[in-house]
Write a protein that holds these residues in place. Sequence first.
Motif, mmCIF file in Angstrom:
data_model
loop_
_atom_site.group_PDB
_atom_site.id
_atom_site.type_symbol
_atom_site.label_atom_id
_atom_site.label_comp_id
_atom_site.label_asym_id
_atom_site.label_seq_id
_atom_site.Cartn_x
_atom_site.Cartn_y
_atom_site.Cartn_z
ATOM 1 N N GLY A 32 -20.261 -40.058 -29.921
ATOM 2 C CA GLY A 32 -20.448 -39.945 -28.479
ATOM 3 C C GLY A 32 -19.181 -40.311 -27.722
ATOM 4 N N ALA A 33 -19.004 -39.712 -26.563
ATOM 5 C CA ALA A 33 -17.813 -39.989 -25.756
ATOM 6 C C ALA A 33 -18.128 -39.764 -24.292
ATOM 7 N N ASP A 34 -17.402 -40.506 -23.437
ATOM 8 C CA ASP A 34 -17.490 -40.280 -21.995
ATOM 9 C C ASP A 34 -16.650 -39.040 -21.690
ATOM 10 N N LEU A 35 -17.300 -37.990 -21.242
ATOM 11 C CA LEU A 35 -16.598 -36.723 -21.051
ATOM 12 C C LEU A 35 -15.996 -36.562 -19.658
ATOM 13 N N THR A 36 -16.139 -37.566 -18.804
ATOM 14 C CA THR A 36 -15.664 -37.435 -17.415
ATOM 15 C C THR A 36 -14.193 -37.058 -17.356
ATOM 16 N N GLN A 37 -13.344 -37.846 -18.031
ATOM 17 C CA GLN A 37 -11.902 -37.575 -18.015
ATOM 18 C C GLN A 37 -11.580 -36.294 -18.769
ATOM 19 N N ALA A 38 -12.328 -36.043 -19.847
ATOM 20 C CA ALA A 38 -12.083 -34.843 -20.646
ATOM 21 C C ALA A 38 -12.346 -33.577 -19.825
ATOM 22 N N VAL A 39 -13.406 -33.582 -19.027
ATOM 23 C CA VAL A 39 -13.715 -32.421 -18.186
ATOM 24 C C VAL A 39 -12.606 -32.216 -17.156
ATOM 25 N N SER A 40 -12.105 -33.306 -16.608
ATOM 26 C CA SER A 40 -10.990 -33.227 -15.657
ATOM 27 C C SER A 40 -9.753 -32.638 -16.335
ATOM 28 N N THR A 41 -9.516 -33.057 -17.592
ATOM 29 C CA THR A 41 -8.378 -32.524 -18.361
ATOM 30 C C THR A 41 -8.533 -31.029 -18.591
ATOM 31 N N VAL A 42 -9.753 -30.595 -18.907
ATOM 32 C CA VAL A 42 -10.006 -29.162 -19.123
ATOM 33 C C VAL A 42 -9.779 -28.374 -17.825
ATOM 34 N N ARG A 43 -10.188 -28.939 -16.707
ATOM 35 C CA ARG A 43 -9.952 -28.272 -15.418
ATOM 36 C C ARG A 43 -8.454 -28.014 -15.225
ATOM 37 N N ASP A 44 -7.644 -29.020 -15.580
ATOM 38 C CA ASP A 44 -6.191 -28.876 -15.457
ATOM 39 C C ASP A 44 -5.645 -27.901 -16.496
ATOM 40 N N LEU A 45 -6.129 -28.014 -17.722
ATOM 41 C CA LEU A 45 -5.686 -27.156 -18.818
ATOM 42 C C LEU A 45 -5.815 -25.682 -18.460
ATOM 43 N N LEU A 46 -6.895 -25.358 -17.737
ATOM 44 C CA LEU A 46 -7.203 -23.962 -17.419
ATOM 45 C C LEU A 46 -7.004 -23.636 -15.939
ATOM 46 N N ASP A 47 -6.405 -24.575 -15.211
ATOM 47 C CA ASP A 47 -6.071 -24.353 -13.799
ATOM 48 C C ASP A 47 -7.285 -23.846 -13.008
ATOM 49 N N VAL A 48 -8.406 -24.507 -13.223
ATOM 50 C CA VAL A 48 -9.673 -24.079 -12.620
ATOM 51 C C VAL A 48 -9.644 -24.183 -11.092
ATOM 52 N N ASP A 49 -8.909 -25.151 -10.576
ATOM 53 C CA ASP A 49 -8.996 -25.451 -9.142
ATOM 54 C C ASP A 49 -7.953 -24.727 -8.284
ATOM 55 N N ALA A 50 -7.262 -23.765 -8.864
ATOM 56 C CA ALA A 50 -6.269 -22.999 -8.088
ATOM 57 C C ALA A 50 -6.952 -22.215 -6.964
ATOM 58 N N SER A 51 -6.153 -21.855 -5.962
ATOM 59 C CA SER A 51 -6.651 -21.056 -4.826
ATOM 60 C C SER A 51 -6.021 -19.675 -4.903
ATOM 61 N N PRO A 52 -6.596 -18.768 -5.699
ATOM 62 C CA PRO A 52 -5.925 -17.477 -5.942
ATOM 63 C C PRO A 52 -5.690 -16.653 -4.688
ATOM 64 N N GLY A 53 -6.603 -16.747 -3.727
ATOM 65 C CA GLY A 53 -6.438 -15.989 -2.488
ATOM 66 C C GLY A 53 -5.211 -16.430 -1.714
ATOM 67 N N ALA A 54 -5.069 -17.735 -1.536
ATOM 68 C CA ALA A 54 -3.930 -18.282 -0.782
ATOM 69 C C ALA A 54 -2.610 -17.995 -1.492
ATOM 70 N N ILE A 55 -2.619 -18.128 -2.823
ATOM 71 C CA ILE A 55 -1.395 -17.890 -3.607
ATOM 72 C C ILE A 55 -0.981 -16.419 -3.487
ATOM 73 N N ALA A 56 -1.941 -15.516 -3.661
ATOM 74 C CA ALA A 56 -1.646 -14.078 -3.605
ATOM 75 C C ALA A 56 -1.178 -13.656 -2.212
ATOM 76 N N GLU A 57 -1.810 -14.226 -1.194
ATOM 77 C CA GLU A 57 -1.429 -13.869 0.182
ATOM 78 C C GLU A 57 0.021 -14.259 0.455
ATOM 79 N N HIS A 58 0.399 -15.468 0.015
ATOM 80 C CA HIS A 58 1.749 -15.968 0.282
ATOM 81 C C HIS A 58 2.798 -15.230 -0.559
ATOM 82 N N LEU A 59 2.593 -15.191 -1.874
ATOM 83 C CA LEU A 59 3.594 -14.571 -2.749
ATOM 84 C C LEU A 59 3.613 -13.049 -2.589
ATOM 85 N N GLY A 60 2.466 -12.481 -2.193
ATOM 86 C CA GLY A 60 2.382 -11.027 -2.007
ATOM 87 C C GLY A 60 3.194 -10.515 -0.832
ATOM 88 N N ARG A 61 3.627 -11.432 0.043
ATOM 89 C CA ARG A 61 4.474 -11.026 1.176
ATOM 90 C C ARG A 61 5.920 -10.796 0.744
#
Length: 301
Positions: free
Chosen positions: A82-111
């Motif tokens: 057994g393990a506390d997965l709280t930090q592990a889930v946060s690590t996975v979010r970072d690993l896969l860049d889950v929290d990015a804002s694709p709309g804002a990024i595309a709008e800015h770089l697309g200019r």
Amino acid sequence: QHSSRRGTKTRQRSAIVHLGYRPPYGWDPLLAHFSSRGIAGLEAVDSAYIRTVKIGQARGRIRITNDPDHHRLRVEFFLDCGADLTQAVSTVRDLLDVDASPGAIAEHLGRDAHLRKIVRAWPGLRFPGTWSIFEALVRAIVGQQVSVPAARTVLARLVSGLGEQLEPDDSGLTLPDRLFPEPELLATTTLQPFGLNTARAETINRVAAEFAENPRFIHSGMSAETARKRLLAMQGIGPWTADYVLLRALRYPDAFPAADLGALRATGVNKAAELAAIAERWRPWRGYALLYLWKMLESEQ
């Protein structure tokens, strides 16, 4: 969902977590990146990304698949206790860049005239992370001034020779079975026999000694400026390595290794200073601009 089952070798505990994301989500390019840079024994890619992990005292594997219909990733943990997965889930979010804002990024770089076409062609690119800051730093040092295949070969030797071996699971599948080597071991091992030159071997020894003494030597709570200064103060770590670690491990989306050969080639610029000046207009998403420059280079091949 939680379950536990008895394997042939060890009792295995499994848990499934779903992580929602804002579409579009560039799963295929992310998987391709992990596939082309994966370390044998540590990672595997098919339709999923699979890797070994250590979470507290628990050891095992994670398996990640995309569920595009529900805009979420399915993360399965298979651990030996057994393990506390709280930090592990946060690590996975970072690993896969889950929290990015694709709309804002595309709008800015697309200019930007240079990036517009590639941003439209590849919506929702995510910056691939790593499981730990220490692992990212070692991978970056090994990758200094060598090809991706050469770096992978050396890293696979390090993992095979120095990584803790996991018990087989009960699936019958051939799965990654080595953890990334611990700082304590990399600090005290002569690394040249694994294929590293003396300068890089000694840099890894020094970095590993710092992390062995203080696991928070570089940590995600630091400002980008503090982390970068601390990295650059170490012999053997230059701006490219420091900025690469800021991007991949510390998730600073505006870090930009202006000396990156791929980025220079994609922009047709010869000098890092010239590229750094061009990149000013990509702030605060210069890291994603780098990702698109790499993709541009890849698309031309």
